[in-house]
Scaffold this active site. Structure first.
Site, PDB file in Angstrom:
ATOM      1  N   PRO A  11      48.336  53.942  60.983  1.00 18.44           N
ATOM      2  CA  PRO A  11      49.679  53.344  60.994  1.00 18.44           C
ATOM      3  C   PRO A  11      50.686  54.224  61.023  1.00 18.44           C
ATOM      4  O   PRO A  11      50.974  55.270  60.349  1.00 18.44           O
ATOM      5  CB  PRO A  11      49.514  52.425  59.735  1.00 18.44           C
ATOM      6  CG  PRO A  11      48.743  53.143  58.730  1.00 18.44           C
ATOM      7  CD  PRO A  11      47.666  53.717  59.695  1.00 18.44           C
ATOM      8  N   ASN A  12      51.766  53.937  61.929  1.00 20.46           N
ATOM      9  CA  ASN A  12      52.914  54.614  62.053  1.00 20.46           C
ATOM     10  C   ASN A  12      52.695  56.054  62.923  1.00 20.46           C
ATOM     11  O   ASN A  12      54.058  56.566  63.255  1.00 20.46           O
ATOM     12  CB  ASN A  12      53.769  54.855  60.766  1.00 20.46           C
ATOM     13  CG  ASN A  12      54.075  53.384  60.252  1.00 20.46           C
ATOM     14  OD1 ASN A  12      54.703  52.775  60.853  1.00 20.46           O
ATOM     15  ND2 ASN A  12      53.340  53.370  58.693  1.00 20.46           N
ATOM     16  N   ARG A  19      59.787  59.658  64.208  1.00 14.32           N
ATOM     17  CA  ARG A  19      59.556  59.340  62.707  1.00 14.32           C
ATOM     18  C   ARG A  19      59.982  60.452  62.039  1.00 14.32           C
ATOM     19  O   ARG A  19      58.942  61.278  62.257  1.00 14.32           O
ATOM     20  CB  ARG A  19      58.115  58.838  62.551  1.00 14.32           C
ATOM     21  CG  ARG A  19      57.666  58.495  61.019  1.00 14.32           C
ATOM     22  CD  ARG A  19      56.095  58.238  61.033  1.00 14.32           C
ATOM     23  NE  ARG A  19      55.703  57.962  59.812  1.00 14.32           N
ATOM     24  CZ  ARG A  19      54.680  58.101  59.050  1.00 14.32           C
ATOM     25  NH1 ARG A  19      53.661  58.445  59.962  1.00 14.32           N
ATOM     26  NH2 ARG A  19      54.523  57.915  57.890  1.00 14.32           N
ATOM     27  N   TYR A  24      57.281  65.204  59.929  1.00 16.40           N
ATOM     28  CA  TYR A  24      56.139  65.396  60.987  1.00 16.40           C
ATOM     29  C   TYR A  24      56.390  65.965  62.265  1.00 16.40           C
ATOM     30  O   TYR A  24      55.526  66.069  62.911  1.00 16.40           O
ATOM     31  CB  TYR A  24      55.839  63.642  61.240  1.00 16.40           C
ATOM     32  CG  TYR A  24      55.523  62.902  59.996  1.00 16.40           C
ATOM     33  CD1 TYR A  24      54.262  63.112  59.193  1.00 16.40           C
ATOM     34  CD2 TYR A  24      56.171  61.832  59.415  1.00 16.40           C
ATOM     35  CE1 TYR A  24      54.022  62.583  58.243  1.00 16.40           C
ATOM     36  CE2 TYR A  24      56.067  61.217  58.341  1.00 16.40           C
ATOM     37  CZ  TYR A  24      54.591  61.534  57.496  1.00 16.40           C
ATOM     38  OH  TYR A  24      54.344  60.821  56.459  1.00 16.40           O
ATOM     39  N   ASN A  75      43.177  60.891  61.438  1.00 19.08           N
ATOM     40  CA  ASN A  75      44.517  61.094  60.474  1.00 19.08           C
ATOM     41  C   ASN A  75      44.615  59.576  60.202  1.00 19.08           C
ATOM     42  O   ASN A  75      44.998  58.785  60.903  1.00 19.08           O
ATOM     43  CB  ASN A  75      45.694  61.506  61.113  1.00 19.08           C
ATOM     44  CG  ASN A  75      46.644  61.548  60.520  1.00 19.08           C
ATOM     45  OD1 ASN A  75      46.874  60.897  59.208  1.00 19.08           O
ATOM     46  ND2 ASN A  75      47.697  62.165  60.911  1.00 19.08           N
ATOM     47  N   ALA A  78      48.939  56.303  56.093  1.00 11.25           N
ATOM     48  CA  ALA A  78      49.084  55.804  54.841  1.00 11.25           C
ATOM     49  C   ALA A  78      47.863  55.251  54.123  1.00 11.25           C
ATOM     50  O   ALA A  78      47.550  55.024  53.056  1.00 11.25           O
ATOM     51  CB  ALA A  78      50.080  54.887  54.990  1.00 11.25           C
ATOM     52  N   GLU A  99      39.210  64.913  58.578  1.00  8.93           N
ATOM     53  CA  GLU A  99      40.337  64.501  58.087  1.00  8.93           C
ATOM     54  C   GLU A  99      41.643  65.320  58.279  1.00  8.93           C
ATOM     55  O   GLU A  99      41.384  66.360  58.069  1.00  8.93           O
ATOM     56  CB  GLU A  99      40.306  63.867  56.618  1.00  8.93           C
ATOM     57  CG  GLU A  99      41.664  63.300  56.129  1.00  8.93           C
ATOM     58  CD  GLU A  99      41.516  63.013  54.653  1.00  8.93           C
ATOM     59  OE1 GLU A  99      40.363  63.070  53.853  1.00  8.93           O
ATOM     60  OE2 GLU A  99      42.453  62.275  54.105  1.00  8.93           O
ATOM     61  N   HIS A 101      45.936  65.598  58.103  1.00  6.66           N
ATOM     62  CA  HIS A 101      47.152  65.187  58.035  1.00  6.66           C
ATOM     63  C   HIS A 101      48.322  66.065  58.484  1.00  6.66           C
ATOM     64  O   HIS A 101      48.048  67.480  58.426  1.00  6.66           O
ATOM     65  CB  HIS A 101      47.341  65.115  56.471  1.00  6.66           C
ATOM     66  CG  HIS A 101      46.532  64.011  55.754  1.00  6.66           C
ATOM     67  ND1 HIS A 101      46.967  62.703  55.953  1.00  6.66           N
ATOM     68  CD2 HIS A 101      45.235  64.222  55.039  1.00  6.66           C
ATOM     69  CE1 HIS A 101      45.874  62.086  55.260  1.00  6.66           C
ATOM     70  NE2 HIS A 101      44.741  63.204  54.813  1.00  6.66           N
ATOM     71  N   ARG A 108      53.925  66.652  48.731  1.00  9.94           N
ATOM     72  CA  ARG A 108      54.830  65.482  48.730  1.00  9.94           C
ATOM     73  C   ARG A 108      54.863  64.569  47.344  1.00  9.94           C
ATOM     74  O   ARG A 108      54.356  65.139  46.531  1.00  9.94           O
ATOM     75  CB  ARG A 108      54.316  64.937  50.130  1.00  9.94           C
ATOM     76  CG  ARG A 108      54.629  65.748  51.331  1.00  9.94           C
ATOM     77  CD  ARG A 108      54.324  65.073  52.460  1.00  9.94           C
ATOM     78  NE  ARG A 108      55.289  63.825  52.737  1.00  9.94           N
ATOM     79  CZ  ARG A 108      55.202  63.010  53.650  1.00  9.94           C
ATOM     80  NH1 ARG A 108      54.121  62.865  54.567  1.00  9.94           N
ATOM     81  NH2 ARG A 108      56.007  62.092  53.807  1.00  9.94           N
TER      82      ARG A 108
HETATM   83  C1  DQA Z   1      50.194  61.659  57.223  1.00  2.00           C
HETATM   84  C2  DQA Z   1      50.434  61.652  55.597  1.00  2.00           C
HETATM   85  C3  DQA Z   1      50.374  60.406  54.800  1.00  2.00           C
HETATM   86  O1  DQA Z   1      50.954  60.502  53.583  1.00  2.00           O
HETATM   87  C4  DQA Z   1      51.428  59.346  55.562  1.00  2.00           C
HETATM   88  O2  DQA Z   1      51.317  58.150  54.997  1.00  2.00           O
HETATM   89  C5  DQA Z   1      51.258  59.316  56.954  1.00  2.00           C
HETATM   90  C6  DQA Z   1      50.856  60.657  57.837  1.00  2.00           C
HETATM   91  C7  DQA Z   1      50.290  62.934  57.633  1.00  2.00           C
HETATM   92  O3  DQA Z   1      49.672  63.087  58.797  1.00  2.00           O
HETATM   93  O4  DQA Z   1      51.110  63.919  57.441  1.00  2.00           O
HETATM   94  O5  DQA Z   1      51.549  58.576  57.666  1.00  2.00           O
HETATM   95  O6  DQA Z   1      48.706  61.314  57.160  1.00  2.00           O
END
Ligand code: DQA
Length: 145
Positions: A11-12, A19, A24, A75, A78, A99, A101, A108
């Site tokens: 998501p997002n 964003r 990011y 990835n 959240a 995985e 990020h 964080r």
């Molecule tokens: C994320 C880190 C997560 O905590 C966050 O909710 C994201 C992006 C990252 O790529 O750094 O949406 O996965």
């Protein structure tokens, strides 16, 4: 036959580029897809690149990967910090999973320090921005040799 890697984004991540760019970065999800495709070509892999804002859709795609992929880059965004269904699906299919990020989740907020997905993943890469996807593909290509 070329090994197939499913690259999933949670998501997002469709909003990358606009964003929270301080966290990011300025790259869009399309840029990430281009990087993954270039890396896949270099490594002799084929990739299927997807994004969803819905946990169930990600679970279905992981399940479908049993028949269509040899490994997964994910990835989970959240959902890393909340989902039991995603690691359960990963364990059910038994494919190697990297995985990723973009940010260093350990630097964080405390709620980002734990990922439920990590226990089901072969390995975790965080904090290297979009390069993390490239590193994940390199690691999986080695694993699939
Ligand atoms: C994320 C880190 C997560 O905590 C966050 O909710 C994201 C992006 C990252 O790529 O750094 O949406 O996965």
């Amino acid at each position: 036959m070329a090994k197939r890697v499913l690259v999933l984004n949670g998501p997002n991540l469709n909003l990358l580029g606009t964003r929270e760019p301080g966290i990011y970065g300025a790259h869009t999800l399309k840029d990430v897809e281009t990087l993954c495709k270039q890396t896949a070509t270099e490594l002799g892999l084929t990739i299927d690149f997807r994004q969803s804002n819905h946990e169930g859709e990600l679970v279905t795609w992981i399940q479908d990967a049993r028949k269509t992929a040899d490994a997964i880059v994910i990835n989970p965004a959240a959902y890393s910090h909340t989902s039991i269904a995603i690691p359960d699906a990963i364990k059910a299919v038994g494919l190697p999973v990297a995985e990723v990020h973009l940010s260093n989740i350990h630097q964080r907020e405390a709620f980002r320090h734990h990922s439920y997905v990590s226990a089901a993943a072969l390995g975790v890469i965080c904090g290297f921005g979009v390069t993390g996807y490239r590193l994940a593909l390199i690691a999986l290509a080695e694993k699939l040799k």
